[in-house]
Write a protein that holds these residues in place. Structure first.
Motif, PDB file in Angstrom:
ATOM      1  N   VAL A 142       0.856  -1.185   0.000  1.00 52.04           N
ATOM      2  CA  VAL A 142       0.000   0.000   0.000  1.00 52.04           C
ATOM      3  C   VAL A 142       0.895   1.238   0.000  1.00 52.04           C
ATOM      4  O   VAL A 142       0.707   2.164  -0.785  1.00 52.04           O
ATOM      5  N   PHE A 143       1.878   1.257   0.880  1.00 51.54           N
ATOM      6  CA  PHE A 143       2.936   2.279   0.864  1.00 51.54           C
ATOM      7  C   PHE A 143       4.140   1.642   0.202  1.00 51.54           C
ATOM      8  O   PHE A 143       4.422   0.465   0.453  1.00 51.54           O
ATOM      9  N   ASP A 144       4.874   2.373  -0.614  1.00 50.50           N
ATOM     10  CA  ASP A 144       5.981   1.715  -1.312  1.00 50.50           C
ATOM     11  C   ASP A 144       7.173   1.442  -0.408  1.00 50.50           C
ATOM     12  O   ASP A 144       8.083   0.711  -0.789  1.00 50.50           O
ATOM     13  N   THR A 145       7.176   1.978   0.827  1.00 53.32           N
ATOM     14  CA  THR A 145       8.288   1.722   1.735  1.00 53.32           C
ATOM     15  C   THR A 145       7.808   1.093   3.049  1.00 53.32           C
ATOM     16  O   THR A 145       8.140  -0.029   3.346  1.00 53.32           O
ATOM     17  N   SER A 168       6.946   6.943   1.803  1.00 48.67           N
ATOM     18  CA  SER A 168       7.176   6.526   0.429  1.00 48.67           C
ATOM     19  C   SER A 168       8.481   7.127  -0.076  1.00 48.67           C
ATOM     20  O   SER A 168       8.683   8.332   0.015  1.00 48.67           O
ATOM     21  N   GLU A 169       9.350   6.284  -0.594  1.00 51.57           N
ATOM     22  CA  GLU A 169      10.599   6.781  -1.174  1.00 51.57           C
ATOM     23  C   GLU A 169      10.398   7.342  -2.569  1.00 51.57           C
ATOM     24  O   GLU A 169      11.194   8.143  -3.033  1.00 51.57           O
ATOM     25  N   VAL A 205       1.158   9.189   0.710  1.00 48.04           N
ATOM     26  CA  VAL A 205       1.499   8.666   2.033  1.00 48.04           C
ATOM     27  C   VAL A 205       0.300   8.571   2.970  1.00 48.04           C
ATOM     28  O   VAL A 205       0.463   8.281   4.149  1.00 48.04           O
ATOM     29  N   MET A 206      -0.912   8.822   2.457  1.00 48.59           N
ATOM     30  CA  MET A 206      -2.133   8.680   3.246  1.00 48.59           C
ATOM     31  C   MET A 206      -3.162   7.904   2.435  1.00 48.59           C
ATOM     32  O   MET A 206      -3.381   8.199   1.262  1.00 48.59           O
ATOM     33  N   TYR A 207      -3.779   6.914   3.073  1.00 50.37           N
ATOM     34  CA  TYR A 207      -4.769   6.067   2.414  1.00 50.37           C
ATOM     35  C   TYR A 207      -5.966   5.884   3.332  1.00 50.37           C
ATOM     36  O   TYR A 207      -5.831   5.927   4.556  1.00 50.37           O
TER      37      TYR A 207
END
Length: 186
Positions: free
Chosen positions: A103-106, A125-126, A131-133
Motif C-alpha cells: 500500500v505504501f511503497d516503503t 514513500s521513497e 502517504v495517506m490512504y
C-alpha cells in the motif's frame, strides 16, 4: 514488554519478552480478551490473554510492524519495511494475518479506525508523496488521499470528535471530516 497491576505505579519487566522481540514498537488491547504487541526480531507479532504471558507468531505477513490498530472485529498492522506487505490484517483475533501488499511503497507508520465505517493509514514513500490512504470498515481495499499533503512521509493520524487529524513531514497538519478528503489549515 512490561506490565503493571497497580494503575501504573510499579512495573514488572518480562525478561522472556527479549526472546520474542529484539525491539517492540507498539502494544494494544482489543478491549475484550487479547493483547497484541508488534516489533522486530524473531517475531513480528506476539499475543497474550493477560499482558503477562506472550506467544510469538514468528514472521506473519511482514518482518516488522510499527503500529497496531483494532476495530470492526479486525486487527491491523502497519509497517513492513522491505517486505511485500506494508499493511496487514487479521480476522481471527491476531492468530493469522493476511498481507495487503505494498500500500505504501516503503512502510506504514500508523492506522486508526473511526469506530463505524472508515480506516485511515499513514506511512512513508521513497518514490512518491502518496502517504495517506483510507478504506471502508473492512479495510481490505485502500485508496490514496492524493500526493499534495505531505512530502514523502505522514507520521501519525488520530480520530476524535468526528474529525481526522494527521501530521507529516514539513511540520504540517491536515484534517478531514470523512477520512478521504484532507485540508491543510492556513
Amino acid at each position: 514488554i512490561c506490565y503493571s497491576e497497580d494503575g501504573g505505579l510499579t512495573w514488572t519487566f518480562l525478561a522472556s519478552s527479549s526472546s520474542i522481540f529484539s525491539g517492540v514498537s507498539h502494544v494494544l488491547y482489543n478491549g475484550v480478551d487479547r493483547w497484541l504487541a508488534c516489533g522486530n526480531g524473531s517475531n513480528s507479532l506476539a499475543y497474550s490473554p493477560d499482558g503477562k504471558t506472550w506467544t510469538g507468531l514468528g514472521y506473519s505477513s511482514a518482518t516488522s510492524f510499527n503500529r497496531l490498530a483494532y476495530g470492526n472485529n479486525r486487527w491491523f498492522g502497519a509497517g513492513g519495511q522491505s517486505t511485500a506487505n506494508t499493511l496487514s490484517y487479521s480476522t481471527n483475533n491476531g492468530v493469522s494475518w493476511t498481507g495487503l501488499g505494498m500500500v505504501f511503497d516503503t512502510y506504514g507508520n500508523n492506522l486508526v479506525f473511526n469506530g463505524t465505517n472508515r480506516w485511515v493509514a499513514v506511512g512513508y514513500s521513497e518514490t512518491s508523496d502518496a502517504v495517506m490512504y483510507s478504506s471502508d470498515a473492512n479495510g481490505t481495499s485502500w485508496t490514496s488521499a492524493g500526493t499534495t499533503l505531505f512530502t514523502k512521509e505522514a507520521l501519525s493520524v488520530a480520530y476524535g470528535g468526528g474529525r481526522w487529524v494527521a501530521c507529516g513531514k514539513g511540520n504540517k497538519l491536515a484534517y478531514s471530516d470523512n477520512g478521504s478528503q484532507w485540508t491543510i489549515p492556513t
